[in-house]
Design an enzyme around this catalytic site. Structure first.
Site, PDB file in Angstrom:
ATOM      1  N   HIS A 358       0.750  -1.005   0.166  1.00  0.00           N
ATOM      2  CA  HIS A 358      -0.164   0.223   0.105  1.00  0.00           C
ATOM      3  C   HIS A 358       1.162   1.523   0.016  1.00  0.00           C
ATOM      4  O   HIS A 358      -0.232   2.379   0.360  1.00  0.00           O
ATOM      5  CB  HIS A 358      -0.788   0.125   1.527  1.00  0.00           C
ATOM      6  CG  HIS A 358      -2.148  -1.110   1.014  1.00  0.00           C
ATOM      7  ND1 HIS A 358      -3.246  -0.385   0.204  1.00  0.00           N
ATOM      8  CD2 HIS A 358      -1.894  -2.562   2.044  1.00  0.00           C
ATOM      9  CE1 HIS A 358      -3.452  -1.807   0.656  1.00  0.00           C
ATOM     10  NE2 HIS A 358      -3.087  -2.469   1.275  1.00  0.00           N
ATOM     11  N   LYS A 546      -7.356  14.292   3.998  1.00  0.00           N
ATOM     12  CA  LYS A 546      -6.298  13.615   3.533  1.00  0.00           C
ATOM     13  C   LYS A 546      -5.733  13.686   5.053  1.00  0.00           C
ATOM     14  O   LYS A 546      -4.912  14.485   5.724  1.00  0.00           O
ATOM     15  CB  LYS A 546      -5.720  13.658   2.838  1.00  0.00           C
ATOM     16  CG  LYS A 546      -5.224  14.179   1.838  1.00  0.00           C
ATOM     17  CD  LYS A 546      -4.241  13.987   0.816  1.00  0.00           C
ATOM     18  CE  LYS A 546      -5.441  14.424  -0.603  1.00  0.00           C
ATOM     19  NZ  LYS A 546      -5.917  13.191  -1.540  1.00  0.00           N
ATOM     20  N   ARG A 547      -4.817  12.440   5.484  1.00  0.00           N
ATOM     21  CA  ARG A 547      -3.629  12.516   6.576  1.00  0.00           C
ATOM     22  C   ARG A 547      -2.459  14.078   5.968  1.00  0.00           C
ATOM     23  O   ARG A 547      -2.333  13.814   4.580  1.00  0.00           O
ATOM     24  CB  ARG A 547      -2.723  11.395   6.350  1.00  0.00           C
ATOM     25  CG  ARG A 547      -3.277  10.687   7.499  1.00  0.00           C
ATOM     26  CD  ARG A 547      -3.839  11.055   9.085  1.00  0.00           C
ATOM     27  NE  ARG A 547      -2.698  10.576   9.686  1.00  0.00           N
ATOM     28  CZ  ARG A 547      -2.038  10.426  11.021  1.00  0.00           C
ATOM     29  NH1 ARG A 547      -3.511   9.201  10.857  1.00  0.00           N
ATOM     30  NH2 ARG A 547      -1.082  10.499  11.332  1.00  0.00           N
ATOM     31  N   LYS A 552       1.779  14.803   0.031  1.00  0.00           N
ATOM     32  CA  LYS A 552       0.393  14.897  -0.307  1.00  0.00           C
ATOM     33  C   LYS A 552       0.655  16.344  -0.951  1.00  0.00           C
ATOM     34  O   LYS A 552      -0.536  16.965  -1.217  1.00  0.00           O
ATOM     35  CB  LYS A 552      -0.708  14.132   1.089  1.00  0.00           C
ATOM     36  CG  LYS A 552      -0.886  12.366   1.052  1.00  0.00           C
ATOM     37  CD  LYS A 552      -1.429  12.887   1.897  1.00  0.00           C
ATOM     38  CE  LYS A 552      -1.912  11.097   2.616  1.00  0.00           C
ATOM     39  NZ  LYS A 552      -2.307  10.132   1.393  1.00  0.00           N
ATOM     40  N   THR A 654      -7.621   6.724  -2.378  1.00  0.00           N
ATOM     41  CA  THR A 654      -9.429   6.741  -2.652  1.00  0.00           C
ATOM     42  C   THR A 654     -10.449   7.370  -2.156  1.00  0.00           C
ATOM     43  O   THR A 654     -11.176   7.880  -2.435  1.00  0.00           O
ATOM     44  CB  THR A 654      -9.479   5.332  -1.169  1.00  0.00           C
ATOM     45  OG1 THR A 654      -8.703   5.447  -0.081  1.00  0.00           O
ATOM     46  CG2 THR A 654      -9.393   4.287  -2.137  1.00  0.00           C
ATOM     47  N   LYS A 658     -13.597   8.965  -3.890  1.00  0.00           N
ATOM     48  CA  LYS A 658     -15.102   9.767  -3.171  1.00  0.00           C
ATOM     49  C   LYS A 658     -15.622  11.002  -3.292  1.00  0.00           C
ATOM     50  O   LYS A 658     -16.745  11.184  -4.129  1.00  0.00           O
ATOM     51  CB  LYS A 658     -15.049   9.904  -1.681  1.00  0.00           C
ATOM     52  CG  LYS A 658     -14.431   8.264  -1.177  1.00  0.00           C
ATOM     53  CD  LYS A 658     -13.674   8.176  -0.219  1.00  0.00           C
ATOM     54  CE  LYS A 658     -13.130   6.612   0.809  1.00  0.00           C
ATOM     55  NZ  LYS A 658     -12.402   7.096   2.002  1.00  0.00           N
TER      56      LYS A 658
HETATM   57  C1  26Q Z   1       4.205   0.441   9.441  1.00  0.00           C
HETATM   58  C2  26Q Z   1       4.995   0.376  10.105  1.00  0.00           C
HETATM   59  C3  26Q Z   1       5.738   0.270  11.853  1.00  0.00           C
HETATM   60  C4  26Q Z   1       4.557   2.110  11.880  1.00  0.00           C
HETATM   61  C5  26Q Z   1       3.444   2.637  10.822  1.00  0.00           C
HETATM   62  C6  26Q Z   1       3.333   1.712  10.008  1.00  0.00           C
HETATM   63  C7  26Q Z   1       2.223   2.106   8.935  1.00  0.00           C
HETATM   64  C8  26Q Z   1       1.015   2.681   9.127  1.00  0.00           C
HETATM   65  C9  26Q Z   1       0.153   2.864   7.890  1.00  0.00           C
HETATM   66  C10 26Q Z   1       2.688   2.221   7.262  1.00  0.00           C
HETATM   67  C11 26Q Z   1       1.841   2.788   6.648  1.00  0.00           C
HETATM   68  C12 26Q Z   1       0.818   2.873   7.611  1.00  0.00           C
HETATM   69  C13 26Q Z   1      -0.171   3.432   6.348  1.00  0.00           C
HETATM   70  C14 26Q Z   1      -0.394   3.410   4.852  1.00  0.00           C
HETATM   71  C15 26Q Z   1      -1.479   3.609   3.934  1.00  0.00           C
HETATM   72  O1  26Q Z   1      -2.588   3.783   4.242  1.00  0.00           O
HETATM   73  N1  26Q Z   1      -1.440   3.723   2.133  1.00  0.00           N
HETATM   74  C16 26Q Z   1      -2.500   4.309   1.432  1.00  0.00           C
HETATM   75  O2  26Q Z   1      -3.369   2.777   1.334  1.00  0.00           O
HETATM   76  C17 26Q Z   1      -3.733   3.094   0.775  1.00  0.00           C
HETATM   77  C18 26Q Z   1      -5.250   2.369  -0.060  1.00  0.00           C
HETATM   78  O3  26Q Z   1      -4.520   1.402  -0.654  1.00  0.00           O
HETATM   79  C19 26Q Z   1      -3.830   4.110  -1.420  1.00  0.00           C
HETATM   80  O4  26Q Z   1      -5.167   4.049  -1.501  1.00  0.00           O
HETATM   81  C20 26Q Z   1      -2.861   4.926  -0.950  1.00  0.00           C
HETATM   82  O5  26Q Z   1      -2.165   6.077  -1.888  1.00  0.00           O
HETATM   83  C21 26Q Z   1      -1.988   4.833  -0.140  1.00  0.00           C
HETATM   84  O6  26Q Z   1      -1.150   5.625   0.648  1.00  0.00           O
END
Ligand code: 26Q
Length: 813
Positions: A358, A546-547, A552, A654, A658
C-alpha cells in the site's frame, strides 16, 4: 429458524420496549443516546437472525474463505449503513418519524470507531461492504484498540491531540466471543526434542497474553450474507500470578499483566511512516497469531486434519507488511502443532498467502532489528532464519556471486528483518493498488523479484463502496440518479454511466446543481455542531482532505492560496469566483514539519480573514478532527477535489474516488489512481498539472534540482516565502514556520531541498487553478464536468475491485 418480521410497527414497538427494559424510561424521558441505543439494538436484532443463517450456510457449503488481515479498519459509524444494507431505511424512517425522532439527532450519538489512520484502514472497511454484497465468505481481522486515532483539536493556531475513548459507553455492534479465546506467547526460549524420530521445537518460559475476539457484523447490501469482522482484545491470563505474589515478587507478578494490558490499548498514529517500537511488533504478532490459530481450528472443524487441503479452503490476505508474521506463524503452527515437515509446511504456506503493498514511501518500509525479533518471538525468528537460508540458496543459484543483489532480496540482511521481502518471496501474489503503483512495485521497488517471479505481480486498482460514499452520504443525489436511470447502479455501479446523456438535459443539470447547494447547507449544519462555524454556500468548495504528509503537498495548496491573497491585496482590480479552500488533516503526533504546515494554513486563514476585501472571495476552513463522519458530511458538498501529491508517491488514493463519485472535479497530478480517473473522464473533465512519475524519478536520479532558482525568478513565490518568515503571518514569533521556508530552499536534516517539488510544480498548478476559476464561472460547462465525473465513477467502486481480487487472487466459490 424463522426470521422475525421488522415492519414499521414492529420497529416502533421494539424501540419503545427497549427503552423500557434497558433504561426504565419512556420515549419522552429518554436521552438522545438512549434513543440511539434503542434504535441500533433493534437493527442488531434484525442482523442477528441473518448472521446465524449466514454462518450455518457457510458451514454447510464448506467453501473457501478469505481472512483479510489488516492492522487498521477505519469503519466509521455503522447504524445508517446497516439500515441501508438491510433495505430497511424506509420502515425505520417512518417509525422514527412517528416517534418524533430524527436520524440526524441520534446518528451523532453513535461512537465512531476510528480504528485506522487513513487510506489503508478505510479501504479495509470498504472491502468488507463489497465482500458481503458480492456474497463472498470472508472474515476481517484486526485489533480492538481501546483508543482509536487521536481526536484533533485546533487551538491557538495549532493541532492538539486528545485521546479517543470511543468504547467508554460500550459498542452495540460487537459481541464478545469468550468461547473462542486463544493464547498468544511472547519471549521465552526454544527447546528442541526428538519425537518419533523427528526434531520438535517448542517454546518454554514464555509470557502469555490472552486474545479475546469481539465480532462485528458486516452486512451485504440486499442479500442474506453477514460476514464477520473479528477484532481482538488482549487481556492477561490471570489477574495476578498468585505464587509470585505470595513470594513477595510483586514486579514479576504484574509483568505479564503489563504486556497484556497495553497490546490492544491504542492505535499507533503513524501513517505511511515506520517507527521500530517493540510494542508495535507485539501488536502485529498478536493479531496474526490469534487469527491464524482461530482459522486453523475452524478449518479442522470443517475439513478435518488433512492440511494439504488448506490452500483450497483458506487464503490469508496480508495488507501491507504489518501482518507479515502470518507467514512464519503459519509455518510454526503447521510444523510445531500439526506435525508437518518443513517442505510440506512451506509449500502450503506459500499457497495460502497473498500480499498487497500500500505504499512505496521509503520511510514506511518495515524492518525490525533481528535481536529485537529474536528476543520477543524466538521461535518465529528461528523460522525466519531457516526460511532466509533456503531463499538465499535459491537466489545464489539464480544470481551466482551477486551478493548485493541477494542481500537486497533477502529476508534477513545487515542484522535486520525485511518484512516486504518476506511477503514478496513467500506469497503467491504481490498486488499493487493502482496500475501505476503496480508498475512501480514490479519494476522499481521489487525490481529483482519482478525479474525472477514476474507472474506473481498483479495490479488491482482500489475502490470505495458507493453505498456508503454515495447512497448513504448523499441521499438526494442517489434519489435523483435512481429517478433518472433506475436503481440497477446500486449493485452494478458501472451502470452509473447511463447518466451520461443527462449532461445535455438542462433540467437535470439544474437539479444536480440544486442538490450540491442543499448539500452545502447540510454540511453547514454539521460544521456548526462540530466547531461552531459556517461557510458561505455561494462559495466554491475546494477541498483537500487526507492525512497530513509532505508528499501529499498540502503545502503546495497553501502556498497557492498565499499567492492569491497577495494578488488580491496588490491589485484592486483583481477578482475571482469566491472560493473556500477546505482542509481536513491530522498530523502524526511527532511529525514536526506536518504540524508546521497546519500552523501555516491556520495563520493564512487569519491573515485572509483580517482583510474585508480578501475574505469576499477567498476563505480557508480547516475542519477539525477529520474522520469518516466529517468526510460523509463534506464530500457531497464539494466542487473541486485536490489530489496533488508528487507523482509516483501516492500508491492509489481513495478520497479522489469518493469526491469524483459525488460530482467534484479533480485537480491533480498523474499519480496513483488519478491516472485512471483521467483516463475514465478524459482531459476535458479533469485538471492535470505537474511532473509525471517518470520525470520525478529522473530528477531524483540526476540530483540537480535547485529550487532556489524558482525563488529567484518567480516574484510571487519569493514574496509569499518571504512573508512566511518576516512577521506577516506570525507577528509574535516570525520564525514559527521557518523550517518550512528553509526546507523548501535549502533542505533540512540532510534531506534535499524541496524534496517533493512544490516549487517546481507551482507554476503549472497555479495555471490549472486559473483555468478552473475561469471555467467555474460557466456553470453549465462546470456542471457537465461534474455530472461526467459521477457518471464515470462506477469503475471505482470496491464491487469491481473485489470481483477482480476474487478472480485473480482468492478464487472463492
Ligand atoms: C508501518 C510500520 C510501523 C509503523 C507504521 C507503519 C505504517 C502505518 C500505516 C505504514 C503505512 C501505513 C499506511 C499506509 C497507507 O494508508 N497507505 C495508503 O493505502 C491506500 C489504500 O491502498 C492508498 O490509497 C494510499 O495511496 C496509500 O497511501
Amino acid at each position: 429458524m424463522p426470521k422475525r418480521e421488522f415492519t414499521k410497527d414492529h420497529i416502533k414497538q421494539s424501540i419503545i420496549g427497549k427503552l423500557q427494559r434497558y433504561y426504565g424510561k419512556t420515549l419522552q424521558e429518554a436521552t438522545p443516546y438512549q434513543r440511539y441505543y434503542a434504535v441500533a439494538s433493534t437493527l442488531r436484532d434484525q442482523i442477528m437472525d441473518k448472521w446465524i443463517i449466514s454462518r450455518e450456510r457457510d458451514q454447510q457449503l464448506g467453501g473457501k474463505r478469505v481472512y483479510y488481515l489488516c492492522i487498521e479498519f477505519l469503519l466509521g459509524r455503522a447504524m445508517y449503513n446497516n439500515a441501508l444494507n438491510l433495505l430497511a431505511t424506509q420502515p425505520y424512517t417512518q417509525a422514527l418519524t412517528e416517534l418524533e425522532i430524527s436520524w440526524q439527532d441520534i446518528m451523532y450519538e453513535e461512537p465512531e470507531p476510528g480504528l485506522g489512520n487513513g487510506g489503508l484502514g478505510r479501504l479495509a472497511a470498504c472491502f468488507m461492504d463489497s465482500l458481503a454484497t458480492l456474497d463472498l465468505p470472508a472474515m476481517g481481522a484486526t485489533i480492538r484498540y481501546e483508543y482509536g486515532l487521536f481526536r484533533q483539536k485546533l487551538s491557538q493556531g495549532q493541532q492538539v491531540e486528545l485521546p479517543d475513548d470511543w468504547l467508554q459507553n460500550g459498542n452495540v455492534w460487537e459481541i464478545a466471543r469468550v468461547e473462542d479465546l486463544v493464547e498468544v506467547h511472547f519471549e521465552g526460549r526454544v527447546v528442541q526434542s526428538v519425537k518419533d524420530g523427528r526434531d520438535v521445537y517448542s517454546l518454554v518460559d514464555y509470557r502469555t497474553v490472552e486474545a479475546v475476539p469481539y465480532d462485528m457484523p458486516a452486512l451485504g447490501y440486499g442479500n442474506d450474507r453477514v460476514n464477520t469482522l473479528r477484532t481482538w482484545r488482549a487481556r492477561s491470563k490471570q489477574s495476578l500470578d498468585l505464587s509470585a505474589f505470595s513470594n513477595g515478587d510483586y514486579v514479576a507478578a504484574s509483568k505479564e499483566q503489563d504486556l497484556a494490558n497495553v497490546i490492544s490499548k491504542v492505535l499507533y498514529p503513524e501513517d505511511n511512516h515506520y517507527e521500530g517500537k517493540t510494542l508495535r511488533l507485539c501488536q502485529h504478532y498478536f493479531l496474526v497469531s490469534a487469527t491464524l490459530q482461530c482459522a486453523l481450528k475452524d478449518f479442522e472443524a470443517r475439513h478435518g486434519k488433512d492440511y494439504r487441503l488448506l490452500p483450497d479452503k483458506v487464503v490469508f490476505h496480508i495488507n501491507d507488511t504489518h501482518p507479515a508474521l502470518a507467514i512464519p506463524e503459519l509455518m510454526r503452527l503447521l510444523m510445531d502443532e500439526k506435525g508437518l515437515g518443513w517442505d510440506e509446511a512451506q509449500a502450503i504456506t506459500n499457497r495460502c498467502m497473498a500480499y498487497t503493498n500500500h505504499t512505496i514511501m521509503a520511510e514506511a518500509l518495515e524492518r525490525w532489528p533481528k535481536e529485537l525479533m529474536r528476543r520477543q518471538l524466538p521461535r518465529i525468528y528461528m523460522i525466519l532464519e531457516e526460511m532466509n537460508r533456503r531463499l538465499c540458496e535459491k537466489l545464489w543459484d539464480r544470481f551466482p556471486g551477486q551478493w548485493d543483489r541477494i542481500a537486497h532480496m533477502a529476508i534477513l540482511a545487515y542484522d535486520m528483518v525485511h518484512m516486504a521481502n518476506l511477503c514478496v518471496s513467500q506469497s503467491f501474489c504481490i498486488n499493487g493498488v493502482s496500475q501505476l503503483h503496480g508498475d512501480i512495485i514490479k519494476n522499481e521497488t521489487f525490481h529483482d523479484y519482478g525479474i525472477t517471479t514476474p507472474r506473481k505481480f498483479t495490479a488491482i486498482t482500489n475502490g470505495v463502496t458507493h453505498r456508503r460514499w454515495l447512497m448513504a452520504c448523499n441521499p438526494r443525489l442517489a434519489e435523483l440518479i435512481t429517478a433518472s436511470i433506475g436503481d440497477a447502479w446500486t449493485t452494478q455501479p458501472e451502470r452509473l454511466s447511463d447518466l451520461l446523456p443527462f449532461r445535455d438535459d438542462a433540467a437535470f443539470r439544474e437539479q444536480f446543481a440544486l442538490i450540491k447547494r442543499q448539500n452545502k447547507d447540510v454540511f453547514n449544519r454539521f460544521l456548526t455542531r462540530r466547531q461552531d462555524m459556517q461557510v458561505d454556500p455561494a462559495f466554491m468548495f475546494d477541498v483537500q482532505v487526507k492525512r497530513l504528509h509532505e508528499y501529499k503537498r498540502q503545502l503546495l495548496n497553501a502556498l497557492h492560496i498565499h499567492v492569491l491573497y497577495n494578488r488580491i491585496m496588490d491589485d484592486p482590480g483583481f477578482t475571482m469566483p469566491p472560493r473556500v479552500f477546505i482542509f481536513g488533516a491530522k498530523a502524526s503526533r511527532g511529525y514536526h514539519k506536518a504540524k508546521m504546515i497546519i500552523r501555516y494554513i491556520l495563520a493564512l486563514s487569519r491573515l485572509i480573514d483580517a482583510s474585508p476585501r480578501a475574505r469576499k472571495m477567498l476563505r480557508i476552513l480547516f475542519v477539525e478532527n477529520w474522520n469518516v463522519s466529517a468526510a460523509e458530511a463534506l464530500i457531497p458538498a464539494s466542487d473541486l477535489s485536490e489530489q496533488i501529491s508528487t507523482a509516483g508517491k501516492e500508491a492509489s488514493g481513495t478520497g479522489n474516488m469518493k469526491l469524483m463519485m459525488n460530482g467534484a472535479v479533480t485537480i491533480g497530478t498523474l499519480d496513483g489512481a488519478n491516472v485512471e480517473i483521467a483516463q475514465a473522464v478524459g482531459p476535458d473533465n479533469i485538471y492535470l498539472f505537474g511532473m509525471t512519475a517518470e520525470e520525478v524519478s529522473a530528477k531524483y536520479r540526476e540530483g540537480t534540482y535547485a529550487p532556489i532558482h524558482f525563488f529567484e525568478r518567480n516574484t510571487e513565490i519569493r514574496r509569499a516565502l518571504s512573508q512566511m518568515i518576516d512577521g506577516t503571518l506570525f507577528p509574535d514569533n516570525p520564525a514559527m514556520v521557518q523550517i518550512l521556508y528553509h526546507d523548501l530552499l535549502f533542505g533540512s536534516g540532510g534531506s534535499n531541498p524541496d524534496n517533493y517539488f512544490v516549487l517546481k510544480d507551482f507554476g503549472s498548478y497555479a495555471q490549472a487553478q486559473a483555468d478552473i476559476s475561469r471555467d467555474y464561472q460557466d456553470q453549465d460547462l462546470w456542471l457537465r464536468k461534474a455530472i461526467t465525473n459521477t457518471a464515470l465513477s462506477g469503475f471505482f467502486s470496491t464491487d469491481r475491485t473485489i470481483a477482480q481480487y476474487n478472480e485473480l487472487v482468492w478464487k472463492l466459490k
